[in-house]
Design a protein around this motif. Structure first.
Motif, short mmCIF file in Angstrom:
data_model
loop_
_atom_site.label_atom_id
_atom_site.label_comp_id
_atom_site.label_asym_id
_atom_site.label_seq_id
_atom_site.Cartn_x
_atom_site.Cartn_y
_atom_site.Cartn_z
N GLU A 123 0.82 -1.22 0.00
CA GLU A 123 0.00 0.00 0.00
C GLU A 123 0.85 1.27 0.00
OE1 GLU A 123 -3.18 -0.10 -0.34
OE2 GLU A 123 -3.42 -2.25 -0.05
N ASP A 165 -0.38 7.22 -0.43
CA ASP A 165 -1.49 6.31 -0.76
C ASP A 165 -2.86 6.97 -0.68
OD1 ASP A 165 -2.14 3.63 -1.61
OD2 ASP A 165 -2.96 3.26 0.38
N GLU A 167 -5.97 7.67 -2.36
CA GLU A 167 -6.63 7.08 -3.53
C GLU A 167 -8.02 7.63 -3.78
OE1 GLU A 167 -5.24 2.55 -3.48
OE2 GLU A 167 -5.39 3.47 -1.50
N ASN A 194 -2.63 4.29 -5.77
CA ASN A 194 -2.07 3.26 -4.89
C ASN A 194 -0.55 3.39 -4.81
OD1 ASN A 194 -2.25 0.87 -3.25
ND2 ASN A 194 -1.29 -0.22 -4.96
N GLN A 195 -0.03 3.44 -3.59
CA GLN A 195 1.39 3.64 -3.30
C GLN A 195 1.92 4.98 -3.81
OE1 GLN A 195 2.83 -0.24 -4.94
NE2 GLN A 195 3.60 -0.60 -2.87
CA LIG Z 1 -3.42 1.58 -1.50
#
Ligand SMILES: [Ca+2]
Ligand SMILES: [Ca+2]
Ligand SMILES: [Ca+2]
Length: 277
Positions: A123, A165, A167, A194-195
């Motif tokens: 994550e 992260d 999102e 994501n990330q």
């Molecule tokens: Ca994530």
């Protein structure tokens, strides 16, 4: 308030807000890696006192301050809690945290007993290697300012943070409050995926003073390593904080303020002499 937007994307925004006449200059960017936000981070650094290096601990003569968490000793990192006043006592940079949650964690470095990235290696990705920061069992972190190393309340003129992260849009936010507790700035953090990494900062453009910053990190929470508060909502943690030097708050009763003018004048004289040196 008028928001003047200075970001990599150069998106200008004009918003109506409670504090008429206040002007905050916004720096924001988001993307999948550090390169996506580094130019905006550098613009913010330049706006609050440029150069690569922030000031030393303690009073730092007008230089900006940064917290990247990476120098926190293992004994104060995951699985141990980070003391809320670590960055005013252990490493005096004039920032004290609070949360309605269960405290704070700085993520473990590789090779320690606790997992890296709070146990969410799929994550999160760090901006500055490799430690990250989160409140525990809450998505709220409040940052209050002090003359570094003292209990004397202070204010700053600029603050920025890097979020990890993000999102979902409009759930991760930053809000500034002045010394009277009035909100003088509020803005959602751009989603980085994501990330991904997101940068949001603002600089007082008309003499505003920031007494407290509220960071709201997604709707989810981290309860423990690898454990979320719920299975559905966006979880977000933080990396670098950047801010202008906290200076002594000056909103005092009139008599005290008058009595303090002489002291203030002395301090200003001292600062001027230091600049001359
Ligand atoms: Ca994530
Ligand atoms: Ca870091
Ligand atoms: Ca997320």
């Amino acid at each position: 308030m008028n928001l003047i937007c200075k970001s990599a994307g150069a998106i200008a925004a004009l918003l109506l807000a409670p504090a008429a006449g206040a002007a905050l200059i916004v720096f924001e960017a988001a993307g999948t890696n550090a390169a996506a936000i580094t130019p905006t981070r550098d613009d913010f650094r330049a706006a609050v006192g440029g150069g690569i290096n922030a000031g030393a601990n303690g009073s730092f003569g007008g230089l900006r301050r940064e917290i990247n968490w990476d120098g926190v000793p293992n004994g104060f990192a995951d699985a141990s809690a980070l003391p809320a006043d670590f960055f005013n006592v252990n490493s005096p940079r004039g920032a004290v945290f609070s949360t309605p949650g269960a405290g704070f964690l700085v993520s473990a470095n590789a090779g320690q007993s606790a997992p890296i990235l709070f146990g969410f290696a799929n994550e999160f990705a760090a901006f500055s290697a490799q430690r990250l920061f989160t409140a525990v069992s809450s998505n709220i972190t409040d940052v209050s300012f002090f003359v570094p190393g003292t209990t004397t309340a202070a204010t700053t003129s600029a603050f920025a943070a890097i979020f990890v992260d993000v999102e979902v849009a409009n759930q991760t936010t930053m809000e500034f409050f002045d010394e009277s507790g009035s909100s003088i700035f509020a803005r959602a953090v751009l989603a980085g995926g994501n990330q991904g990494l997101s940068f949001l900062g603002a600089v007082a453009g008309a003499g505003e003073r920031i007494s407290r910053v509220r960071l709201t990190s997604g709707l989810n929470t981290i309860v423990a390593n690898g454990v979320l508060g719920n299975p559905n909502d966006d979880v977000v943690v933080m990396d670098d904080f950047l801010y202008a030097e906290p200076r002594r708050a000056v909103s005092e009763p009139a008599g005290i303020a008058l009595a303090g003018l002489g002291l203030l004048g002395g301090l200003l004289g001292l600062r001027r002499r230091r600049q001359d040196a």
